[in-house]
Design an enzyme around this catalytic site. Structure first.
Site, mmCIF file in Angstrom:
data_model
loop_
_atom_site.group_PDB
_atom_site.id
_atom_site.type_symbol
_atom_site.label_atom_id
_atom_site.label_comp_id
_atom_site.label_asym_id
_atom_site.label_seq_id
_atom_site.Cartn_x
_atom_site.Cartn_y
_atom_site.Cartn_z
ATOM 1 N N ASP A 16 0.898 -1.349 -0.024
ATOM 2 C CA ASP A 16 0.017 -0.005 -0.050
ATOM 3 C C ASP A 16 0.967 1.295 0.007
ATOM 4 O O ASP A 16 0.643 2.199 -0.712
ATOM 5 C CB ASP A 16 -0.879 0.066 1.126
ATOM 6 C CG ASP A 16 -1.800 -0.826 1.092
ATOM 7 O OD1 ASP A 16 -2.042 -2.061 0.393
ATOM 8 O OD2 ASP A 16 -2.846 -1.024 1.637
ATOM 9 N N ARG A 96 -1.006 2.903 16.657
ATOM 10 C CA ARG A 96 -1.200 3.888 15.517
ATOM 11 C C ARG A 96 -1.236 5.293 16.190
ATOM 12 O O ARG A 96 -0.488 6.266 15.441
ATOM 13 C CB ARG A 96 -2.576 3.828 15.175
ATOM 14 C CG ARG A 96 -2.815 2.452 14.408
ATOM 15 C CD ARG A 96 -1.600 2.313 13.475
ATOM 16 N NE ARG A 96 -1.701 1.138 12.612
ATOM 17 C CZ ARG A 96 -1.000 0.319 11.998
ATOM 18 N NH1 ARG A 96 0.222 0.435 12.732
ATOM 19 N NH2 ARG A 96 -1.197 -0.619 11.170
ATOM 20 N N ASP A 125 -7.835 1.966 10.896
ATOM 21 C CA ASP A 125 -6.569 2.787 11.065
ATOM 22 C C ASP A 125 -6.767 4.393 10.489
ATOM 23 O O ASP A 125 -6.173 5.106 10.896
ATOM 24 C CB ASP A 125 -5.383 1.960 10.390
ATOM 25 C CG ASP A 125 -4.740 1.058 11.201
ATOM 26 O OD1 ASP A 125 -4.955 0.772 12.526
ATOM 27 O OD2 ASP A 125 -4.120 0.161 10.383
ATOM 28 N N SER A 177 -2.960 -8.723 4.335
ATOM 29 C CA SER A 177 -2.177 -7.390 4.748
ATOM 30 C C SER A 177 -1.862 -7.765 6.448
ATOM 31 O O SER A 177 -2.773 -8.343 7.087
ATOM 32 C CB SER A 177 -3.576 -6.532 4.927
ATOM 33 O OG SER A 177 -3.171 -5.148 5.263
#
Length: 403
Positions: A16, A96, A125, A177
């Site tokens: 990504d 995060r 996210d 992922s």
């Protein structure tokens, strides 16, 4: 808003963010600076700076945040015993806010007008990154390519990278992922999108299959101070080294595997496979120690708040006032959670064998089944009668309702 001339991208080097780096440069015709947070991914970081620069970044930061991650994010969360929906130990969620914080700091220092991330428009996210950015630097614009471009699948991304000469580690045979840090490794996508399908051989990399774990158990000893682990088998360790050591132990014994369907904040259900070997040991030991040194009503009140705290972390509200206020309560409740726990590790299981604390509330003279001089068992009759008054008073009305 004025033209964006410089963007700081949270960069992992995976499919990504590799595509995003090139796409932002092409679409916004601006300078892109990458920021990679070293949270314990290990060899995944090898060559990442060179890859970012060769893909078009004008500057590439790789920042070692391992100790800060564990001491200021993982350990506070574990002091709260946070578990999301009964199983998930929040390995991705808790990383995060720290990534966003460092990204914002670099953006301010570099004079950037925007930050960017690779989270999809379907995931959690995006919320976590952007709520953190809004809390810390609301003047920064956020670029979220998954909500803007026409590359609508991982297949499209692979093709885009091939067209632009970008090497990516994802193939159609292993389309997961993944997110890895010192706390966990997660897998989504591929056969996991069918909740009936068994996870494939490409999943579970931090731990052995419990069936293949050693036939002999291993006993370890963990020391805690105010809810934080400080020593393993008598050896004092820093927060990051503690978690790394517990990961090695847990992985060897097949501990910390989880396959669950969870409720995302954005409204859909998703299926994930998680490995949290060290975290599973830590959570079990910490919870066990609390049993001997936390007041009953304080522990019960704290337990009612665990789901709410876990939701705050999962949904991206780490820098929100309610999480900070609740953290103060959690830490106050941990003031006496100091002591030692002895545990057995065996084929995927963590079994407490003993616990002790200088603040222990356990009184063997009260708890014994043998003869004692401190507890009058006859007192229990009045205790039960008083607590039963409201139940007794209700009975005639129940008979009328039934009649």
């Amino acid at each position: 808003m004025s033209k964006i001339e410089k963007v700081v991208l949270a960069y992992s080097g995976g499919l990504d963010t590799s595509a995003i780096l090139k796409w932002i440069k092409k679409t916004y015709e601006c300078e892109v600076i990458t920021m990679t947070a070293d949270l314990g991914q290990g060899e995944e970081l090898d060559g990442l700076e060179d890859k970012a620069l060769s893909t078009g970044a004008t500057k590439a930061y790789v920042v070692d945040l391992q100790e800060e991650f564990v001491s200021d994010y993982v350990f506070p969360m574990f002091r709260a015993n946070a578990v999301y929906e009964g199983g998930y130990l929040l390995g991705t969620s808790i990383a995060r806010p720290l990534i966003a914080k460092r990204m914002v700091e670099i953006a301010v220092a570099e004079g950037a007008q925007a930050v960017a991330h690779g989270a999809t428009g379907k995931g959690n996210d995006q919320v976590r990154f952007e709520l953190s950015t809004l809390a810390l630097a609301p003047h920064l614009k956020t670029i979220a390519p998954w909500r803007e471009w026409d590359l609508n699948s991982r297949t499209d991304l692979i093709a885009f990278c091939e067209e632009n000469g970008i090497s990516v580690p994802v193939t159609k045979e292993k389309p997961y992922s993944c997110d890895r840090n010192l706390l966990h490794l997660s897998f989504e996508g591929g056969e996991l999108e069918d909740p009936w399908s068994e996870p494939g051989p490409g999943t579970y990399q931090m731990s052995v299959n419990p069936e293949d774990a050693p036939d002999k158990s291993e006993v370890i000893v963990l020391d805690f101070e105010k809810g934080n682990p400080v020593a393993l088998n008598g050896q004092a360790l820093s927060p990051a080294k503690m978690l790394a050591a517990l990961n090695e132990l847990g992985g060897r014994h097949g501990i910390g595997r989880l396959d669950m369907v969870e409720n995302r904040f954005v409204g859909m259900k998703s299926r994930g496979v998680y490995e949290t070997p060290g975290g599973a040991i830590l959570q079990r030991a910490h919870r066990d120690l609390e049993g001997v040194c936390m007041d009953r009503e304080l522990l019960h009140l704290r337990d009612t708040l665990i789901p709410r705290y876990a939701e705050m972390v999962y949904n991206g509200y780490w820098f929100a006032p309610e999480r900070e206020a609740l953290q103060a309560f959690m830490d106050k409740a941990q003031e006496t959670v100091t002591g030692t726990v002895r545990l057995k590790l065996y084929k995927g299981g963590v079994y407490p064998l003993g616990r002790k604390s200088p603040y222990s509330l356990y009184n063997p003279d009260l708890a014994t089944f043998e003869k004692d001089e401190v507890y009058n068992q006859a007192d229990a009759a009045g205790f039960i009668k008083l607590h039963g008054l409201r139940l007794q008073a209700r009975q005639p009305f129940l008979n009328k309702i039934k009649g």
